[in-house]
Write an enzyme that holds these catalytic residues in place. Structure first.
Site, PDB file in Angstrom:
ATOM      1  N   ASP A   9      -6.835 -32.322  -1.463  1.00 20.86           N
ATOM      2  CA  ASP A   9      -7.173 -31.875  -0.106  1.00 20.86           C
ATOM      3  C   ASP A   9      -6.736 -30.419   0.010  1.00 20.86           C
ATOM      4  O   ASP A   9      -5.915 -29.942  -0.786  1.00 20.86           O
ATOM      5  CB  ASP A   9      -6.455 -32.732   0.945  1.00 20.86           C
ATOM      6  CG  ASP A   9      -6.737 -32.267   2.373  1.00 20.86           C
ATOM      7  OD1 ASP A   9      -7.908 -31.971   2.676  1.00 20.86           O
ATOM      8  OD2 ASP A   9      -5.802 -32.192   3.195  1.00 20.86           O
ATOM      9  N   SER A  10      -7.226 -29.750   1.040  1.00 18.43           N
ATOM     10  CA  SER A  10      -6.792 -28.372   1.276  1.00 18.43           C
ATOM     11  C   SER A  10      -5.325 -28.327   1.694  1.00 18.43           C
ATOM     12  O   SER A  10      -4.706 -27.276   1.641  1.00 18.43           O
ATOM     13  CB  SER A  10      -7.645 -27.755   2.374  1.00 18.43           C
ATOM     14  OG  SER A  10      -7.491 -28.521   3.559  1.00 18.43           O
ATOM     15  N   TYR A  41      -9.165 -24.582   4.860  1.00 20.63           N
ATOM     16  CA  TYR A  41     -10.429 -24.254   4.191  1.00 20.63           C
ATOM     17  C   TYR A  41     -11.569 -24.206   5.230  1.00 20.63           C
ATOM     18  O   TYR A  41     -12.576 -23.556   5.024  1.00 20.63           O
ATOM     19  CB  TYR A  41     -10.803 -25.344   3.177  1.00 20.63           C
ATOM     20  CG  TYR A  41     -10.080 -25.315   1.847  1.00 20.63           C
ATOM     21  CD1 TYR A  41      -8.929 -24.559   1.643  1.00 20.63           C
ATOM     22  CD2 TYR A  41     -10.569 -26.078   0.780  1.00 20.63           C
ATOM     23  CE1 TYR A  41      -8.289 -24.567   0.411  1.00 20.63           C
ATOM     24  CE2 TYR A  41      -9.936 -26.084  -0.458  1.00 20.63           C
ATOM     25  CZ  TYR A  41      -8.795 -25.320  -0.634  1.00 20.63           C
ATOM     26  OH  TYR A  41      -8.174 -25.341  -1.852  1.00 20.63           O
ATOM     27  N   GLY A  42     -11.376 -24.950   6.299  1.00 17.16           N
ATOM     28  CA  GLY A  42     -12.474 -25.221   7.239  1.00 17.16           C
ATOM     29  C   GLY A  42     -12.997 -24.024   7.995  1.00 17.16           C
ATOM     30  O   GLY A  42     -14.069 -24.081   8.599  1.00 17.16           O
ATOM     31  N   CYS A  72     -10.935 -34.611   1.488  1.00 12.17           N
ATOM     32  CA  CYS A  72     -11.106 -33.477   2.396  1.00 12.17           C
ATOM     33  C   CYS A  72     -12.587 -33.433   2.749  1.00 12.17           C
ATOM     34  O   CYS A  72     -13.436 -33.349   1.851  1.00 12.17           O
ATOM     35  CB  CYS A  72     -10.690 -32.198   1.678  1.00 12.17           C
ATOM     36  SG  CYS A  72     -11.005 -30.690   2.605  1.00 12.17           S
ATOM     37  N   ASN A  73     -12.884 -33.521   4.023  1.00 13.42           N
ATOM     38  CA  ASN A  73     -14.290 -33.531   4.435  1.00 13.42           C
ATOM     39  C   ASN A  73     -14.971 -32.201   4.132  1.00 13.42           C
ATOM     40  O   ASN A  73     -16.134 -32.163   3.731  1.00 13.42           O
ATOM     41  CB  ASN A  73     -14.391 -33.824   5.936  1.00 13.42           C
ATOM     42  CG  ASN A  73     -13.971 -35.235   6.269  1.00 13.42           C
ATOM     43  OD1 ASN A  73     -14.788 -36.128   6.325  1.00 13.42           O
ATOM     44  ND2 ASN A  73     -12.683 -35.449   6.483  1.00 13.42           N
ATOM     45  N   GLU A 151      -0.942 -28.966  10.074  1.00 14.23           N
ATOM     46  CA  GLU A 151      -0.433 -28.462   8.805  1.00 14.23           C
ATOM     47  C   GLU A 151       0.983 -27.874   8.960  1.00 14.23           C
ATOM     48  O   GLU A 151       1.828 -28.033   8.086  1.00 14.23           O
ATOM     49  CB  GLU A 151      -1.400 -27.384   8.285  1.00 14.23           C
ATOM     50  CG  GLU A 151      -1.235 -27.012   6.854  1.00 14.23           C
ATOM     51  CD  GLU A 151      -1.603 -28.093   5.840  1.00 14.23           C
ATOM     52  OE1 GLU A 151      -2.457 -28.944   6.110  1.00 14.23           O
ATOM     53  OE2 GLU A 151      -1.009 -28.086   4.751  1.00 14.23           O
ATOM     54  N   CYS A 184     -12.223 -35.102   9.612  1.00 11.51           N
ATOM     55  CA  CYS A 184     -11.265 -34.236   8.916  1.00 11.51           C
ATOM     56  C   CYS A 184     -10.062 -35.121   8.639  1.00 11.51           C
ATOM     57  O   CYS A 184      -9.583 -35.823   9.537  1.00 11.51           O
ATOM     58  CB  CYS A 184     -10.874 -33.057   9.806  1.00 11.51           C
ATOM     59  SG  CYS A 184      -9.477 -32.110   9.154  1.00 11.51           S
ATOM     60  N   HIS A 186      -7.065 -34.523   8.285  1.00  4.42           N
ATOM     61  CA  HIS A 186      -5.838 -34.206   9.024  1.00  4.42           C
ATOM     62  C   HIS A 186      -5.781 -34.973  10.357  1.00  4.42           C
ATOM     63  O   HIS A 186      -4.695 -35.276  10.856  1.00  4.42           O
ATOM     64  CB  HIS A 186      -5.766 -32.712   9.360  1.00  4.42           C
ATOM     65  CG  HIS A 186      -5.353 -31.830   8.215  1.00  4.42           C
ATOM     66  ND1 HIS A 186      -6.152 -31.586   7.130  1.00  4.42           N
ATOM     67  CD2 HIS A 186      -4.205 -31.127   8.005  1.00  4.42           C
ATOM     68  CE1 HIS A 186      -5.528 -30.749   6.300  1.00  4.42           C
ATOM     69  NE2 HIS A 186      -4.344 -30.463   6.809  1.00  4.42           N
TER      70      HIS A 186
END
Ligand code: DGL
Length: 277
Positions: A9-10, A41-42, A72-73, A151, A184, A186
């Site tokens: 994932d990011s 990343y999004g 990670c989408n 995050e 997402c 997260h």
């Protein structure tokens, strides 16, 4: 030693998927890599999302893996198709499983998707949902403020309800949707607050349950399921270890260290050579 399952994932979001993988597949050893240093990343361009994802893939493929999960989408939307072709192990993303889970609960066929700017821009969920059922109405909303708040661990320290309410207000108008996909990885960390804002009538879907189920089916079909309860997991991240541990502990609450050897390690990702970009 059994071959492991790689999860990328990011940042810390993929840990919500790992949590569900461990619940459904407790025999499997996990190697996790979160590019926390370059998260999010999004809000990046497609070329950067690809470059960063491929550099994670190159690193994690140095371990002996039997399956790779793009937890990670954003990375799924832009790289899954290519990675499936590039790698000789099964590669699973989170968008198709999330779509299936949403379709299985919606009654009104009105589904909302929230995700990063890049995921929403890609329309990957819309395509994936309509590929299964073309008769769905899909609303999309980017929520760029959610990932930084999660995050950093701020979601654990502050009252996020008002902010979440404001961000989601375009979706809360009268019966616009009956199902909301947390597009997402997260977002499950603030699912309680999202549920409070939306009310009981709206189903909230995270893709992790269905992703772990899909993994289970594929591992079984290929005779790759591990036989014994696993004893070690490895968590790698590129950014600050303390921040990572904050969220890690919020999710796993010391459960892991009770029965398995867990190593948490900070690493540097190498630059990709031109030929990989
Ligand atoms: N967890 C990632 C996802 O599922 C996004 C986080 C980011 O923006 O990097 O899309």
């Amino acid at each position: 030693m059994e071959r492991a399952i790689g999860v990328i994932d990011s940042g810390v979001g993929g840990l919500t998927v790992v949590n569900e993988i461990m619940r459904q597949l407790p025999n499997e050893q996990i190697v996790y890599l979160g590019d926390t240093k370059r998260c999010p990343y999004g809000s990046r361009e497609e070329s950067e999302i690809k470059e960063f994802t491929y550099s994670m893939v190159r690193e994690i493929m140095t371990y002996d893996l039997k399956m790779l999960v793009i937890a990670c989408n954003t990375a799924t939307a832009y790289t899954l198709k290519d990675l499936k072709q590039m790698l000789d192990i099964p590669v699973i993303g989170v968008i198709k499983p999330g779509s299936r889970a949403a379709i299985s609960v919606t009654q009104t066929k009105k589904i909302g998707i929230i995700g990063t700017e890049a995921t929403i821009k890609s329309r990957a969920y819309e395509y994936s949902l309509k590929e299964i059922n073309s008769d769905l109405e899909v609303q999309r909303l980017a929520c760029p403020s959610f990932v930084p708040m999660i995050e950093s661990g701020d979601y654990l320290k502050m009252n996020t309800l008002e902010m979440i309410k404001e961000v989601l207000s375009p979706l809360t108008n009268n019966k616009m949707i009956d199902t909301l996909v947390l597009g997402c990885t997260h977002y499950p960390l603030i699912a309680g607050e999202i549920g409070e804002v939306l009310g009981e009538d709206i189903h909230i879907i995270s893709s992790s349950g269905e992703t772990a189920r899909e993994m289970s089916v594929i591992l079984d079909q290929r005779n790759l399921l591990s036989k014994d309860l696993i004893s070690s997991h490895l968590f790698l991240m590129t950014g600050n270890k303390d921040n990572f541990k904050l969220v890690y502990e919020n999710i796993f609450d010391n459960r892991l260290s009770n029965f398995a050897d867990v190593e948490i390690k900070q690493i540097e990702l190498k630059e990709l050579e031109e030929s990989y970009k």
